[in-house]
Design a protein around this motif. Structure first.
Motif, PDB file in Angstrom:
ATOM      1  N   VAL A  94       0.800  -1.214   0.000  1.00 22.15           N
ATOM      2  CA  VAL A  94       0.000   0.000   0.000  1.00 22.15           C
ATOM      3  C   VAL A  94       0.837   1.269   0.000  1.00 22.15           C
ATOM      4  O   VAL A  94       0.548   2.213  -0.720  1.00 22.15           O
ATOM      5  N   SER A  95       1.899   1.287   0.810  1.00 21.60           N
ATOM      6  CA  SER A  95       2.646   2.528   0.994  1.00 21.60           C
ATOM      7  C   SER A  95       4.133   2.260   1.138  1.00 21.60           C
ATOM      8  O   SER A  95       4.548   1.562   2.071  1.00 21.60           O
ATOM      9  N   GLY A  96       4.919   2.824   0.242  1.00 23.92           N
ATOM     10  CA  GLY A  96       6.369   2.677   0.318  1.00 23.92           C
ATOM     11  C   GLY A  96       6.958   3.396   1.512  1.00 23.92           C
ATOM     12  O   GLY A  96       7.745   2.832   2.270  1.00 23.92           O
ATOM     13  N   SER A  97       6.565   4.655   1.722  1.00 26.96           N
ATOM     14  CA  SER A  97       7.126   5.408   2.847  1.00 26.96           C
ATOM     15  C   SER A  97       6.658   4.836   4.175  1.00 26.96           C
ATOM     16  O   SER A  97       7.438   4.748   5.130  1.00 26.96           O
ATOM     17  N   GLU A 128       6.516  -5.293  -3.512  1.00 32.50           N
ATOM     18  CA  GLU A 128       6.362  -4.050  -4.266  1.00 32.50           C
ATOM     19  C   GLU A 128       5.262  -3.210  -3.630  1.00 32.50           C
ATOM     20  O   GLU A 128       4.361  -3.734  -2.991  1.00 32.50           O
ATOM     21  N   THR A 129       5.327  -1.927  -3.835  1.00 33.92           N
ATOM     22  CA  THR A 129       4.239  -1.041  -3.426  1.00 33.92           C
ATOM     23  C   THR A 129       3.169  -1.124  -4.515  1.00 33.92           C
ATOM     24  O   THR A 129       3.000  -0.228  -5.329  1.00 33.92           O
ATOM     25  N   THR A 149      -4.412  -7.506 -12.861  1.00 34.49           N
ATOM     26  CA  THR A 149      -3.176  -6.920 -12.346  1.00 34.49           C
ATOM     27  C   THR A 149      -3.101  -6.979 -10.826  1.00 34.49           C
ATOM     28  O   THR A 149      -2.093  -7.417 -10.267  1.00 34.49           O
ATOM     29  N   ILE A 150      -4.139  -6.534 -10.148  1.00 33.57           N
ATOM     30  CA  ILE A 150      -4.099  -6.475  -8.681  1.00 33.57           C
ATOM     31  C   ILE A 150      -4.015  -7.871  -8.064  1.00 33.57           C
ATOM     32  O   ILE A 150      -3.135  -8.106  -7.221  1.00 33.57           O
ATOM     33  N   PRO A 151      -4.866  -8.827  -8.456  1.00 37.26           N
ATOM     34  CA  PRO A 151      -4.710 -10.167  -7.860  1.00 37.26           C
ATOM     35  C   PRO A 151      -3.340 -10.791  -8.150  1.00 37.26           C
ATOM     36  O   PRO A 151      -2.743 -11.412  -7.264  1.00 37.26           O
ATOM     37  N   SER A 152      -2.835 -10.596  -9.343  1.00 34.70           N
ATOM     38  CA  SER A 152      -1.519 -11.154  -9.687  1.00 34.70           C
ATOM     39  C   SER A 152      -0.412 -10.494  -8.876  1.00 34.70           C
ATOM     40  O   SER A 152       0.475 -11.177  -8.348  1.00 34.70           O
ATOM     41  N   ALA A 153      -0.461  -9.182  -8.768  1.00 32.86           N
ATOM     42  CA  ALA A 153       0.572  -8.464  -8.026  1.00 32.86           C
ATOM     43  C   ALA A 153       0.523  -8.790  -6.538  1.00 32.86           C
ATOM     44  O   ALA A 153       1.564  -8.968  -5.896  1.00 32.86           O
ATOM     45  N   LEU A 154      -0.683  -8.900  -5.971  1.00 36.99           N
ATOM     46  CA  LEU A 154      -0.802  -9.250  -4.554  1.00 36.99           C
ATOM     47  C   LEU A 154      -0.352 -10.687  -4.295  1.00 36.99           C
ATOM     48  O   LEU A 154       0.225 -10.982  -3.244  1.00 36.99           O
ATOM     49  N   THR A 155      -0.585 -11.570  -5.255  1.00 41.09           N
ATOM     50  CA  THR A 155      -0.084 -12.945  -5.134  1.00 41.09           C
ATOM     51  C   THR A 155       1.439 -12.943  -5.139  1.00 41.09           C
ATOM     52  O   THR A 155       2.075 -13.651  -4.352  1.00 41.09           O
ATOM     53  N   ALA A 156       2.037 -12.136  -5.995  1.00 41.06           N
ATOM     54  CA  ALA A 156       3.504 -12.020  -6.018  1.00 41.06           C
ATOM     55  C   ALA A 156       4.018 -11.443  -4.705  1.00 41.06           C
ATOM     56  O   ALA A 156       5.042 -11.909  -4.178  1.00 41.06           O
TER      57      ALA A 156
END
Length: 171
Positions: A94-97, A128-129, A149-156
Motif C-alpha cells: 500500500v505505501s512505500g514510505s 512491491e508497493t 493486475t491487482i490479484p496477480s501483483a498481490l499474489t507475487a
C-alpha cells in the motif's frame, strides 16, 4: 573512490547536452516539452494518489492493521513468518514510505542481524508497493480497469513475504 559520486550527475548532464548537439536536437525545446508532459502526468495521477494516501492514513489511524495483525499472527507463526513483520507485509503493497518507516522501526527494535530484522529486510526487498505502482502507472496512461493486475501483483507480494521468511531461515 568516494569522489566519483559527486561527478556522476554533472557528467551525465554534459553527455546529454553533447549528444543533443551532435544529433542536432533543440535541447531547450525538448526539455520544456518533457517538463510539460511531466506536469500533465502529475495532474492526471494526482486524484488517485491523494485517494490512496487518504485511504492508507485512515486504515492506519483506525487500527485496522493492528486488528489484521492479531488475526493473522497464529497462521503466520505456523508457517514461519515472525508476527513482528506482519504489519510490514500489510503496509508494503500500500505505501512505500509507510513500509520503510515500519522497516526502520523493526530494525531499531530487533536489530538488523536478528531473524526478525533479516526477514523484514528481505521482505521489503522482495515485495512491491503494488497499489502505488498501479495508481501511478495505470493512472498516467488512463487505464481504468486493472483486470488481473491487482490479484496477480498481490499474489507475487504474498510469495515475496512467505519466501523472504523461508530464505532467511534457510540461509
Amino acid at each position: 573512490m568516494d569522489k566519483i559520486g559527486i561527478y556522476v550527475v554533472p557528467v551525465v548532464i554534459v553527455l546529454i547536452v553533447v549528444f543533443g548537439v551532435v544529433k542536432k536536437v533543440n535541447i531547450f525545446d525538448s526539455f520544456t516539452t518533457g517538463a510539460k508532459e511531466g506536469i500533465n502526468s502529475l495532474i492526471n495521477i494526482a486524484p488517485s494518489l491523494i485517494g490512496l494516501v487518504l485511504a492508507v492514513t485512515m486504515l492506519d489511524s483506525s487500527g485496522f492493521f493492528d486488528i489484521i495483525t492479531q488475526a493473522l499472527s497464529p497462521l503466520c507463526e505456523k508457517i514461519g513468518i515472525p508476527s513482528e513483520v506482519i504489519p510490514l507485509g500489510l503496509m508494503r503493497p500500500v505505501s512505500g514510505s509507510g513500509s520503510f518507516a515500519l522497516l526502520n522501526s523493526i530494525l531499531e527494535k530487533y536489530g538488523a542481524d536478528s531473524i526478525i530484522g533479516k526477514t523484514a529486510s528481505v521482505m521489503a526487498g522482495s515485495t512491491e508497493t503494488t497499489f502505488y505502482a498501479i495508481t501511478v502507472y495505470f493512472g498516467s496512461v488512463g487505464i481504468k480497469k486493472t483486470r488481473h493486475t491487482i490479484p496477480s501483483a498481490l499474489t507475487a507480494d504474498l510469495c515475496g513475504i512467505i519466501f523472504a521468511s523461508l530464505a532467511v531461515r534457510m540461509f
